[in-house]
Write an enzyme that holds these catalytic residues in place. Structure first.
Site, short mmCIF file in Angstrom:
data_model
loop_
_atom_site.label_atom_id
_atom_site.label_comp_id
_atom_site.label_asym_id
_atom_site.label_seq_id
_atom_site.Cartn_x
_atom_site.Cartn_y
_atom_site.Cartn_z
N SER A 129 5.97 -11.56 1.45
CA SER A 129 5.18 -10.84 2.46
C SER A 129 4.86 -11.71 3.68
CB SER A 129 3.89 -10.31 1.84
OG SER A 129 3.12 -11.36 1.30
N GLY A 164 0.82 -1.21 0.00
CA GLY A 164 0.00 0.00 0.00
C GLY A 164 0.85 1.25 0.00
N ASN A 208 5.58 -17.86 -0.65
CA ASN A 208 5.25 -17.38 0.69
C ASN A 208 5.45 -18.44 1.76
OD1 ASN A 208 4.29 -14.54 1.09
ND2 ASN A 208 3.03 -15.05 -0.67
N LYS A 247 -1.07 -15.87 -10.17
CA LYS A 247 -0.38 -15.15 -9.09
C LYS A 247 -0.48 -15.93 -7.78
CE LYS A 247 1.36 -11.78 -6.52
NZ LYS A 247 0.64 -10.55 -6.23
#
Length: 312
Positions: free
Chosen positions: A260, A12, A195, A187
């Site tokens: 992330s 963000g 991840n 994706k």
């Protein structure tokens, strides 16, 4: 354009900074008080491809939104498990003209968004940009990326193309897709491999790629995603998706990046989005009677790690 970034963590912050640099009126909304305080006091600071930048953006704490001014576009970057609460909190910013673009990792978020936004104003997509947070109000933004997006229902194609154009004017390399569900599953295969595996193995993507079992693990997980996707009328080209996933191993591009989920759990002791990635495939596998043993096990491993680290 008046743009609200709902969830101003690493990604963000990237989008907020780039859209601000592109001349848009950007407001960041986030639930992390220290992060919001740092941006209010010092601006959003970023190491942007080696250049130190500071952007003074409007920022509000999610639980204390004071603005009653409606926004033109909301880009959703909050964590998947916090999506419903975020949409409740930003309701005052939404009217019948507000467009909502969901770029969250994972599968099926439109079901939640539809409770708050009319379908003709919902746009879904994915992004291959990366980002990291070095602390409250401090982002690390390296490399290149792209965005694909599409309208949720037919009839809004021109609006979707206009949104892609607006993002591209700020350097975000956005394009309209006529098959976004394929792109989202593709994706999700990146997230479903990089991840969880990097988090459990405590390595970056290049490190994972150097291990002997890496290729077999990627192939097996992608096959599980593809088997579930087929029941939702998405036919993944498995060989192409595996090749695409393994570009993440390249240290000269994004291989040195920690995904992330690693940043959330290992660095920041936060709960992960595993239930919306491998966990979603595991649930859908049970629904469609498809075996997904790697996704089942990886979901259990990550939840076990969350418990051991007492993540919150």
């Amino acid at each position: 354009m008046r743009i609200t970034i709902a969830g101003a963590g690493a990604m963000g912050s990237r989008f907020g900074l780039m859209l601000h640099k592109g001349g848009n009126e950007v407001t960041l909304i986030d639930g992390w008080p220290e992060h919001v305080k740092a941006i209010k006091e010092h601006g959003l600071r970023a190491n942007y491809n080696g250049e130190e930048l500071t952007a003074h953006l409007s920022v509000e704490l999610q639980s204390e939104i004071s603005s009653k001014e409606k926004t033109d576009l909301i880009i959703l970057f909050t964590k998947a498990m916090q999506l419903d609460k975020m949409l409740q909190d930003i309701k005052p910013l939404i009217d019948e003209h507000t467009k909502v673009l969901c770029l969250l990792n994972g599968i099926g978020h439109e079901d939640t968004i539809e409770k708050y936004v009319s379908k003709n104003n919902i746009f879904i997509g994915n992004t291959m940009w990366t980002a990291g947070l070095e602390g409250p109000g401090k982002a690390k933004l390296f490399g290149d990326g792209s965005v694909e997006l599409q309208n949720l229902i037919s009839g809004e194609e021109e609006t979707a193309k206009k949104l892609a154009e607006i993002l591209s004017e700020s350097g975000l390399n956005a394009k309209y897709s006529n098959n976004i569900h394929y792109s989202i599953y593709r994706k999700a295969c990146v997230n479903g491999t990089m991840n969880g595996l990097c988090t459990i193995l405590d390595t970056n993507m290049a490190g994972l790629g150097e291990t002997k079992p890496a290729h077999d693990m990627v192939v097996t997980i992608v096959n599980e995603f593809a088997a579930v996707a087929k029941f939702e009328n998405v036919n993944l080209d498995i060989a192409e998706v595996v090749q695409h996933v393994e570009t993440c191993f390249d240290p000269s591009t994004i291989g040195l990046h920690y995904p992330s989920m690693y940043q959330d759990l290992i660095k920041n002791n936060r709960l992960t989005e595993i239930d919306y990635i491998n966990g979603a495939v595991s649930r859908k596998g049970k629904k469609y009677n498809v075996a997904t043993p790697y996704c089942d096990f990886l979901t259990q491993l990550v939840h076990s790690k969350e418990e051991l680290l007492k993540a919150k």
